[in-house]
Design an enzyme around this catalytic site. Sequence first.
Site, PDB file in Angstrom:
ATOM      1  N   ASP A  13       0.827  -1.212   0.000  1.00 44.70           N
ATOM      2  CA  ASP A  13       0.000   0.000   0.000  1.00 44.70           C
ATOM      3  C   ASP A  13       0.862   1.264   0.000  1.00 44.70           C
ATOM      4  O   ASP A  13       1.967   1.276   0.535  1.00 44.70           O
ATOM      5  CB  ASP A  13      -0.919  -0.021   1.234  1.00 44.70           C
ATOM      6  CG  ASP A  13      -2.060   0.974   1.100  1.00 44.70           C
ATOM      7  OD1 ASP A  13      -2.386   1.374  -0.038  1.00 44.70           O
ATOM      8  OD2 ASP A  13      -2.618   1.376   2.139  1.00 44.70           O
ATOM      9  N   HIS A  30       2.330   3.530  -9.187  1.00 44.75           N
ATOM     10  CA  HIS A  30       2.115   2.093  -9.401  1.00 44.75           C
ATOM     11  C   HIS A  30       3.301   1.479 -10.154  1.00 44.75           C
ATOM     12  O   HIS A  30       3.721   0.361  -9.851  1.00 44.75           O
ATOM     13  CB  HIS A  30       0.820   1.844 -10.177  1.00 44.75           C
ATOM     14  CG  HIS A  30      -0.406   2.215  -9.400  1.00 44.75           C
ATOM     15  ND1 HIS A  30      -0.564   1.916  -8.064  1.00 44.75           N
ATOM     16  CD2 HIS A  30      -1.540   2.882  -9.771  1.00 44.75           C
ATOM     17  CE1 HIS A  30      -1.744   2.367  -7.646  1.00 44.75           C
ATOM     18  NE2 HIS A  30      -2.350   2.960  -8.651  1.00 44.75           N
ATOM     19  N   LEU A 125      11.026 -20.594  -5.228  1.00 42.40           N
ATOM     20  CA  LEU A 125      10.142 -19.650  -4.533  1.00 42.40           C
ATOM     21  C   LEU A 125       8.796 -19.672  -5.240  1.00 42.40           C
ATOM     22  O   LEU A 125       8.754 -19.692  -6.470  1.00 42.40           O
ATOM     23  CB  LEU A 125      10.738 -18.233  -4.620  1.00 42.40           C
ATOM     24  CG  LEU A 125       9.865 -17.101  -4.077  1.00 42.40           C
ATOM     25  CD1 LEU A 125       9.938 -17.063  -2.554  1.00 42.40           C
ATOM     26  CD2 LEU A 125      10.318 -15.750  -4.617  1.00 42.40           C
TER      27      LEU A 125
END
Length: 225
Positions: A13, A30, A125
């Site tokens: 955020d 963004h 991962l």
Amino acid sequence: MNEKPKHVAIIMDGNGRWAKSHEKTRFYGHRNGAKAVRSVLEFSIRQEISTVSLFALSTENFLYRSKDEVFRLLGLFNYMLRKEIAALHKEGIRLKFVGDFTVFPEKIITAAKNAEKLTSENTRLTLIVAMNYSGRWDITQAVERYVLSGNDNSVVTENDFSQYLSMSEFPDPDLLIRTGGDQRVSNFMLWQAAYTELFFTPILWPDFNDDVFTAALNHYALCQR
Ligand code: IPE
Ligand code: IPE
Ligand code: MG
């Protein structure tokens, strides 16, 4: 001291506020947020964390942000997916997408499916990306699928039911990090985070770095489990 977390979930955020502080558009925020993801993956591999999940777009973001912002976010997602997939695959990263993708353009659905398929055997991962996801949606879709499965047991166990949740094949998160200063979970992983340690930081997502990640891991190490 706890062992290292196996699964770290992140609520990324603060992109908009970061952009504002740099006198740029939200989209610029963004874009820089997307860049921060790469260093998270490299750091996680070095720390031998096996699963990282990222809250990239909530159901609420999809519904209530401006059409223009959602359109640009999806464009960025599509671009990142195409640009980064070969490198992620080479590094042994498995990709998994969760959320209601049915609302997305066909090309995004196809790119996401192809990326999952290409990387499905990778084990270094696992990167789970949540898009048009919310914890309530996840539980609701699980109820629907459970009922449709024709399971007529009158007793529902947590174990039976949880198989229908969208991240059932992965361990629950041990640690949840939220950047941007707010101390709430904003409808992320409501079921899965029942016992997750929480770490909140005022750092805005594009500024997230190894030092903040280390602080979160240190916090986790000292929690009583
Ligand atoms: C998080 O940053 C990214 C998404 C929710 C897509 P925000 O866009 O929520 O940034 P702020 O909270 O307005 O600063
Ligand atoms: C949470 O951020 C969702 C994501 C990071 C994808 P928001 O900015 O949407 O959360 P609220 O609206 O402040 O709770
Ligand atoms: Mg926000």
